[in-house]
Design a protein around this motif. Structure first.
Motif, short mmCIF file in Angstrom:
data_model
loop_
_atom_site.label_atom_id
_atom_site.label_comp_id
_atom_site.label_asym_id
_atom_site.label_seq_id
_atom_site.Cartn_x
_atom_site.Cartn_y
_atom_site.Cartn_z
N LYS A 10 9.27 22.25 96.09
CA LYS A 10 8.63 23.52 95.81
C LYS A 10 9.59 24.67 96.11
CE LYS A 10 3.87 22.09 96.73
NZ LYS A 10 2.65 22.36 97.54
N VAL A 62 8.67 29.60 100.18
CA VAL A 62 7.97 30.85 100.47
C VAL A 62 8.83 31.65 101.44
CG1 VAL A 62 5.96 31.89 101.59
CG2 VAL A 62 5.66 29.91 100.08
N ILE A 95 0.74 34.09 88.67
CA ILE A 95 2.17 33.92 88.92
C ILE A 95 2.83 35.16 88.32
CG2 ILE A 95 4.21 32.50 88.52
CD1 ILE A 95 2.16 30.18 87.96
N ILE A 140 9.55 36.94 92.27
CA ILE A 140 8.54 35.96 91.87
C ILE A 140 7.47 35.91 92.96
CG2 ILE A 140 8.08 33.54 91.35
CD1 ILE A 140 11.02 33.28 90.50
N ASP A 192 3.71 34.29 93.98
CA ASP A 192 2.82 33.19 93.60
C ASP A 192 1.35 33.61 93.64
OD1 ASP A 192 1.88 33.00 96.23
OD2 ASP A 192 3.11 31.25 96.73
N LYS A 193 0.47 32.67 93.39
CA LYS A 193 -0.96 32.97 93.28
C LYS A 193 -1.59 33.36 94.61
CE LYS A 193 -1.99 30.23 89.15
NZ LYS A 193 -2.93 29.26 88.54
N ASP A 194 -0.91 33.07 95.70
CA ASP A 194 -1.42 33.44 97.03
C ASP A 194 -0.76 34.72 97.55
OD1 ASP A 194 -3.15 31.18 97.31
OD2 ASP A 194 -1.37 29.95 97.67
N ARG A 211 8.27 34.10 96.52
CA ARG A 211 9.04 32.86 96.43
C ARG A 211 10.50 33.19 96.11
NH1 ARG A 211 6.36 28.00 95.60
NH2 ARG A 211 4.12 28.23 96.00
N ILE A 253 8.45 26.85 89.73
CA ILE A 253 7.12 27.26 90.19
C ILE A 253 6.05 26.97 89.15
CG2 ILE A 253 7.25 29.68 89.42
CD1 ILE A 253 5.84 30.39 92.11
N GLU A 281 5.28 23.37 89.47
CA GLU A 281 4.47 23.15 90.68
C GLU A 281 2.99 23.36 90.38
OE1 GLU A 281 3.68 25.60 94.81
OE2 GLU A 281 5.74 25.49 94.05
N TYR A 282 2.67 24.43 89.67
CA TYR A 282 1.27 24.71 89.37
C TYR A 282 0.72 23.77 88.30
CZ TYR A 282 0.96 28.73 92.42
OH TYR A 282 0.93 29.54 93.53
#
Length: 214
Positions: free
Chosen positions: A30, A33, A58, A156, A158-160, A164, A197, A200-201
């Protein structure tokens, strides 16, 4: 003949293995983070008054500042090498933070971007310079915004709402963002990390769907 075949295999195998791993180090893990809890975009609105969120998306996050025209080359690099290849991926978006008052300049840029690809997921949002600075500071990088609230670096998220990047880059050590002025950096490092990424999703979604079918 058999002897030469064995020698050939012994010679080529290490080279093949090296090329395999050297060309895809990031593809087997991954994307790290680097910063959690990047500030949400609650203080920004699109030209038609809508809000855009980092959560559950994303995001390629950009800071084009007051002088939008000076970011044309950066935007075109990103459009060709990142956006065009990935914009149809579900929940993928570009978000560009710009100060209020540059709406006309943004419309001109979006018109130019249509010559490359449908700019439906280029989201320009407008806010006060102080709000732009707060979001930028929440990334916790070693970069700074200039006096126009702009930066050539893109990020970049991420969804949280986590930033990244790379924590062991061969050139920079910790690589928080990508310099959009440098075509090779966008075409190679950033393009590679976007693939990582998204993969990953995709994998997470595939696992989720498999569990639902059980």
């Amino acid at each position: 003949m058999k002897k030469f075949t064995v020698l050939g295999v012994l010679f080529l195998l290490p080279i093949t293995a090296y090329l395999f791993f050297a060309s895809g180090v990031n593809h087997f893990a991954k994307l790290p983070v680097l910063t959690e809890n990047v500030l949400e975009l609650n203080d920004f609105k699109t030209e038609d008054g809508k809000t855009k969120q980092l959560k559950d998306h994303i995001t390629v996050l950009c800071f084009f500042g007051k002088d939008v025209e000076s970011s044309y080359a950066n935007a075109f690099n990103l459009a060709h090498e990142i956006y065009k290849k990935n914009y149809q991926f579900k929940d993928f978006q570009f978000v560009i933070l710009t100060p209020e008052g540059v709406e006309d300049e943004v419309r001109i840029l979006k018109t130019k971007l249509t010559e490359i690809e449908n700019p439906e997921n280029w989201n320009f949002v407008f806010g006060k310079p102080e709000a732009i600075e707060k979001v930028f500071q929440s990334l916790k990088t070693n970069y700074t915004l200039n006096d126009n609230s702009a930066s050539p670096f893109v990020f970049i998220i991420d969804k949280d709402r986590s930033l990244r990047g790379r924590d062991n880059d061969e050139d920079f050590g910790v690589l928080y963002g990508f310099d959009a002025r440098v075509y090779s950096e966008i075409n190679n490092k950033m393009s590679d990390d976007i693939r990582v990424i998204l993969a990953e999703y995709r994998l997470a979604l595939k696992k989720y769907n498999s569990k639902r079918e059980i």
